[in-house]
Design a protein around this motif. Structure first.
Motif, PDB file in Angstrom:
ATOM      1  N   GLY A 215      19.529  16.803  11.744  1.00 32.22           N
ATOM      2  CA  GLY A 215      20.228  17.800  12.542  1.00 32.22           C
ATOM      3  C   GLY A 215      20.041  19.205  11.994  1.00 32.22           C
ATOM      4  N   ARG A 216      20.089  19.344  10.683  1.00 31.98           N
ATOM      5  CA  ARG A 216      19.904  20.656  10.063  1.00 31.98           C
ATOM      6  C   ARG A 216      18.496  21.181  10.323  1.00 31.98           C
ATOM      7  NH1 ARG A 216      23.125  20.445   4.240  1.00 31.98           N
ATOM      8  NH2 ARG A 216      24.785  19.019   4.887  1.00 31.98           N
ATOM      9  N   GLU A 217      17.511  20.287  10.202  1.00 31.11           N
ATOM     10  CA  GLU A 217      16.124  20.722  10.403  1.00 31.11           C
ATOM     11  C   GLU A 217      15.888  21.102  11.867  1.00 31.11           C
ATOM     12  OE1 GLU A 217      12.691  21.802   8.474  1.00 31.11           O
ATOM     13  OE2 GLU A 217      14.495  20.928   7.583  1.00 31.11           O
ATOM     14  N   PHE A 218      16.457  20.331  12.773  1.00 34.22           N
ATOM     15  CA  PHE A 218      16.326  20.640  14.196  1.00 34.22           C
ATOM     16  C   PHE A 218      16.967  21.983  14.511  1.00 34.22           C
ATOM     17  CE2 PHE A 218      18.004  19.732  18.667  1.00 34.22           C
ATOM     18  CZ  PHE A 218      16.821  20.128  19.275  1.00 34.22           C
ATOM     19  N   ALA A 219      18.138  22.233  13.949  1.00 37.74           N
ATOM     20  CA  ALA A 219      18.817  23.509  14.170  1.00 37.74           C
ATOM     21  C   ALA A 219      17.984  24.662  13.622  1.00 37.74           C
ATOM     22  CB  ALA A 219      20.190  23.497  13.521  1.00 37.74           C
ATOM     23  N   ALA A 220      17.417  24.474  12.426  1.00 37.71           N
ATOM     24  CA  ALA A 220      16.615  25.544  11.827  1.00 37.71           C
ATOM     25  C   ALA A 220      15.387  25.859  12.660  1.00 37.71           C
ATOM     26  CB  ALA A 220      16.198  25.144  10.412  1.00 37.71           C
ATOM     27  N   SER A 221      14.830  24.859  13.324  1.00 38.73           N
ATOM     28  CA  SER A 221      13.605  25.060  14.102  1.00 38.73           C
ATOM     29  C   SER A 221      13.881  25.567  15.510  1.00 38.73           C
ATOM     30  CB  SER A 221      12.819  23.747  14.197  1.00 38.73           C
ATOM     31  OG  SER A 221      13.522  22.791  14.979  1.00 38.73           O
ATOM     32  N   ALA A 222      15.048  25.190  16.098  1.00 36.49           N
ATOM     33  CA  ALA A 222      15.190  25.410  17.543  1.00 36.49           C
ATOM     34  C   ALA A 222      16.504  26.008  18.009  1.00 36.49           C
ATOM     35  CB  ALA A 222      14.977  24.070  18.268  1.00 36.49           C
ATOM     36  N   VAL A 243      21.041  25.442   5.323  1.00 32.24           N
ATOM     37  CA  VAL A 243      20.514  25.657   6.670  1.00 32.24           C
ATOM     38  C   VAL A 243      19.766  26.988   6.754  1.00 32.24           C
ATOM     39  CG1 VAL A 243      21.156  26.042   9.076  1.00 32.24           C
ATOM     40  CG2 VAL A 243      22.222  24.198   7.793  1.00 32.24           C
ATOM     41  N   LYS A 244      20.324  28.039   6.160  1.00 35.00           N
ATOM     42  CA  LYS A 244      19.665  29.340   6.214  1.00 35.00           C
ATOM     43  C   LYS A 244      18.320  29.300   5.470  1.00 35.00           C
ATOM     44  CE  LYS A 244      23.097  31.700   8.248  1.00 35.00           C
ATOM     45  NZ  LYS A 244      23.002  32.639   9.380  1.00 35.00           N
ATOM     46  N   ARG A 245      18.267  28.520   4.381  1.00 33.68           N
ATOM     47  CA  ARG A 245      17.025  28.414   3.606  1.00 33.68           C
ATOM     48  C   ARG A 245      15.903  27.806   4.442  1.00 33.68           C
ATOM     49  NH1 ARG A 245      14.975  24.091   1.697  1.00 33.68           N
ATOM     50  NH2 ARG A 245      16.911  22.893   1.944  1.00 33.68           N
ATOM     51  N   ARG A 246      16.236  26.904   5.355  1.00 32.91           N
ATOM     52  CA  ARG A 246      15.220  26.205   6.138  1.00 32.91           C
ATOM     53  C   ARG A 246      14.568  27.097   7.205  1.00 32.91           C
ATOM     54  NH1 ARG A 246      16.676  20.089   6.400  1.00 32.91           N
ATOM     55  NH2 ARG A 246      18.312  19.884   4.827  1.00 32.91           N
ATOM     56  N   LEU A 247      15.194  28.204   7.556  1.00 30.79           N
ATOM     57  CA  LEU A 247      14.717  29.020   8.668  1.00 30.79           C
ATOM     58  C   LEU A 247      13.334  29.627   8.429  1.00 30.79           C
ATOM     59  CD1 LEU A 247      18.078  30.810   9.467  1.00 30.79           C
ATOM     60  CD2 LEU A 247      16.890  29.226  10.987  1.00 30.79           C
ATOM     61  N   SER A 248      13.049  30.014   7.200  1.00 27.36           N
ATOM     62  CA  SER A 248      11.791  30.708   6.917  1.00 27.36           C
ATOM     63  C   SER A 248      10.567  29.850   7.238  1.00 27.36           C
ATOM     64  CB  SER A 248      11.751  31.159   5.456  1.00 27.36           C
ATOM     65  OG  SER A 248      11.823  30.040   4.581  1.00 27.36           O
ATOM     66  N   ALA A 249      10.713  28.537   7.147  1.00 30.02           N
ATOM     67  CA  ALA A 249       9.588  27.651   7.456  1.00 30.02           C
ATOM     68  C   ALA A 249       9.170  27.751   8.911  1.00 30.02           C
ATOM     69  CB  ALA A 249       9.954  26.204   7.111  1.00 30.02           C
ATOM     70  N   TYR A 250      10.066  28.266   9.767  1.00 33.56           N
ATOM     71  CA  TYR A 250       9.777  28.406  11.187  1.00 33.56           C
ATOM     72  C   TYR A 250       9.630  29.868  11.594  1.00 33.56           C
ATOM     73  CZ  TYR A 250      11.273  23.574  10.967  1.00 33.56           C
ATOM     74  OH  TYR A 250      11.386  22.247  10.631  1.00 33.56           O
ATOM     75  N   GLY A 251       9.417  30.735  10.599  1.00 37.18           N
ATOM     76  CA  GLY A 251       9.232  32.146  10.889  1.00 37.18           C
ATOM     77  C   GLY A 251      10.485  32.834  11.384  1.00 37.18           C
ATOM     78  N   ARG A 252      11.642  32.326  10.980  1.00 37.13           N
ATOM     79  CA  ARG A 252      12.911  32.876  11.455  1.00 37.13           C
ATOM     80  C   ARG A 252      13.665  33.534  10.309  1.00 37.13           C
ATOM     81  NH1 ARG A 252      16.279  28.596  14.612  1.00 37.13           N
ATOM     82  NH2 ARG A 252      17.054  30.478  15.655  1.00 37.13           N
ATOM     83  N   ARG A 253      14.551  34.460  10.674  1.00 40.80           N
ATOM     84  CA  ARG A 253      15.370  35.176   9.704  1.00 40.80           C
ATOM     85  C   ARG A 253      16.768  34.564   9.631  1.00 40.80           C
ATOM     86  NH1 ARG A 253      14.793  40.986  12.323  1.00 40.80           N
ATOM     87  NH2 ARG A 253      15.404  39.642  14.067  1.00 40.80           N
ATOM     88  N   PRO A 254      17.504  34.810   8.551  1.00 43.99           N
ATOM     89  CA  PRO A 254      18.850  34.227   8.410  1.00 43.99           C
ATOM     90  C   PRO A 254      19.782  34.533   9.587  1.00 43.99           C
ATOM     91  CG  PRO A 254      18.137  35.112   6.316  1.00 43.99           C
ATOM     92  CD  PRO A 254      17.085  35.512   7.308  1.00 43.99           C
ATOM     93  N   GLY A 255      19.677  35.730  10.155  1.00 41.65           N
ATOM     94  CA  GLY A 255      20.559  36.084  11.262  1.00 41.65           C
ATOM     95  C   GLY A 255      20.222  35.440  12.580  1.00 41.65           C
ATOM     96  N   ASP A 256      19.090  34.714  12.631  1.00 42.47           N
ATOM     97  CA  ASP A 256      18.674  34.084  13.878  1.00 42.47           C
ATOM     98  C   ASP A 256      19.431  32.796  14.180  1.00 42.47           C
ATOM     99  OD1 ASP A 256      16.839  36.102  14.201  1.00 42.47           O
ATOM    100  OD2 ASP A 256      15.120  34.941  13.478  1.00 42.47           O
ATOM    101  N   LEU A 257      20.175  32.265  13.209  1.00 43.00           N
ATOM    102  CA  LEU A 257      20.964  31.046  13.405  1.00 43.00           C
ATOM    103  C   LEU A 257      22.371  31.291  12.883  1.00 43.00           C
ATOM    104  CD1 LEU A 257      21.154  27.989  14.126  1.00 43.00           C
ATOM    105  CD2 LEU A 257      20.477  27.517  11.756  1.00 43.00           C
ATOM    106  N   LYS A 258      23.369  31.137  13.742  1.00 42.32           N
ATOM    107  CA  LYS A 258      24.755  31.341  13.352  1.00 42.32           C
ATOM    108  C   LYS A 258      25.390  29.993  13.001  1.00 42.32           C
ATOM    109  CE  LYS A 258      24.147  35.608  14.568  1.00 42.32           C
ATOM    110  NZ  LYS A 258      23.887  36.633  13.544  1.00 42.32           N
ATOM    111  N   VAL A 259      26.022  29.932  11.838  1.00 39.97           N
ATOM    112  CA  VAL A 259      26.704  28.720  11.384  1.00 39.97           C
ATOM    113  C   VAL A 259      28.180  28.838  11.763  1.00 39.97           C
ATOM    114  CG1 VAL A 259      27.340  27.312   9.390  1.00 39.97           C
ATOM    115  CG2 VAL A 259      25.081  28.419   9.488  1.00 39.97           C
TER     116      VAL A 259
END
Length: 437
Positions: A215-222, A243-259
């Motif tokens: 679930g965390r990986e899916f959230a980080a990617s999509a 979760v925020k750490r995983r975002l960079s693998a998908y070219g995303r920034r920390p602010g792109d996913l709200k927890v």
């Protein structure tokens, strides 16, 4: 009045969860209203909008849950279809986002992308999709395909589902030109021309509920928002950082996913009054019958002969046992039972007391001022970007929070004093998606 420098403070996000799932609602309270009447949905949504919340959140159940072959009627596990309800709410609200839980296992991309894009148009850019999955054949019996997916496959299908929906939304250019689309993948093969123009947000906001690694990986990617639960500040910080750490693998920034964890609250004029109120709420939510239900879900056995006010069973869980259908199965029942036993023995708790102690969401309890301070601490300490509030009453359970806590959050400079945008993406501080057509 907002303190100097408050504008530079991290602002929290707030959402309202319509209660009634998983024994949340205290049905015995005379203020408890209908889970079906539109007036209930409208009241809670209007209260959340008055409180300047980011969005209003609906869960969904595709089949009534059963326990030992009978409908378990002490919790509400279904309600009118989410997008239908939210389309009606779009007409009686102006700014608040409208989030629908829709299953990615038992729907199809073209049809759902069309409905969500339509809601985004109807609401002026306020639609969101909470992506959930299902792998159980019990729920699948309501559908032609049945519950054919292995547990590990459900996120694979969900990821392709979301990607396909985004291809459809992107098949219209921002200036209103439709273009043919074609997607050929493992789970879906669709082609043609999408018949809903690009909506105000480009893509409705995507929410993912999940604490598992998948679930965390899916959230980080999509996902744009992850709906989670954690019990302490430290656990929240660990989840947030992971979760925020995983975002960079998908070219995303920390602010792109709200927890945004789902949380409960109890308010009182004094701390002692709030604690007493919270204890009474939990006692009513975990009735003797619900306590045994929770126990049987972990143990996988018929435990109806046990006294809810007596000790936990000495027998170990049956890892392959299943007495409830339509619920998420306990991944490691032996580990859960060991944890429950440790809590029970350390504190001398009965079955019912153990369930109360171990199954509640993170709860913020105290005076309005102390609850505002606790919420603010979670956000400033990096344990959350905001919260999805799950009140225990329908439909007025949010009233006190909006009237008594929100003004204090505003005084602290921790929460908005007005809506500054029209769309949900603007509320959440999310950029418009880039159209690749």
């Amino acid at each position: 009045m907002t303190a100097p420098g408050a504008r530079r403070r991290k602002q929290m996000h707030l959402a309202a969860h319509f209660p009634g799932v998983n024994s949340t609602t205290v049905w015995a309270d005379p203020r408890s209203g209908s889970q079906i009447d539109f007036s209930s949905f409208r009241h809670l949504a209007a209260t959340a909008e008055r409180g300047l919340f980011d969005f209003f959140f609906l869960a969904e159940g595709l089949r009534l849950r059963e326990h030992k072959g009978r409908i378990h009627d002490l919790d509400v596990v279904g309600r009118p279809e989410s997008i239908t309800v939210l389309s009606a709410l779009a007409a009686v609200t102006e700014r608040i986002g409208l989030a629908a839980t829709v299953n990615a296992t038992f729907n199809e991309p073209y049809e759902l992308a069309r409905r969500l894009a339509s809601l985004d148009h109807l609401s002026g850019g306020r639609a969101a999709w909470n992506v959930v999955t299902s792998s159980d054949a019990f729920t699948g019996e309501n559908f032609r395909r049945g519950g054919y997916l292995d547990r590990a496959e459900r996120y694979t299908r969900a990821a392709e589902f979301v990607a396909t929906a985004r291809e459809l939304w992107d098949s219209w250019t921002p200036d209103g030109v439709p273009r043919p689309f074609a997607h050929h993948g493992r789970h879906f093969s669709v082609s043609g021309t999408f018949d809903v123009a690009r909506s105000p947000q480009g893509h409705p906001v995507v929410i993912q509920a999940g604490d598992s690694d998948e679930g965390r990986e899916f959230a980080a990617s999509a996902a744009d928002v992850i709906f989670t639960r954690h019990g302490t500040l430290e656990a929240g910080q660990a989840f947030y950082a992971d979760v925020k750490r995983r975002l960079s693998a998908y070219g995303r920034r920390p602010g792109d996913l709200k927890v945004m964890p789902g949380v409960t609250f109890a308010l009182g004029d004094t701390g002692a009054e709030a604690q007493e109120k919270a204890a009474e709420i939990r006692k009513q939510q975990v009735s003797p019958q619900n306590a045994l239900l929770a126990l049987e879900q972990v143990w996988g056995r018929d435990l109806s002969g046990y006294d809810p006010d007596g000790p936990l069973p000495a027998v170990d869980p049956d890892p392959g046992g299943e007495v409830a259908q339509g619920r998420v199965r306990i991944a490691d029942p032996l580990a859960v039972a060991a944890r429950w036993r440790a809590v029970s023995e350390a504190k001398g708790l009965s079955i019912r007391q153990t369930v109360i102690e171990t199954t509640g969401r993170q709860s913020f309890i105290g005076t309005p001022a102390s609850v505002a301070a606790q919420l603010d601490e979670f956000v400033t300490a990096g344990a959350a970007d905001g919260f999805i509030l799950v009140p225990h009453l329908t439909p007025g359970g949010l009233d006190d929070f909006v009237d008594r806590v929100v003004p204090l959050l505003q005084e602290r400079g921790a929460f908005r004093t007005e809506y500054t945008g029209a769309t949900l993406r603007e509320h959440l501080g999310l950029p418009l998606p880039v159209c690749h057509s």
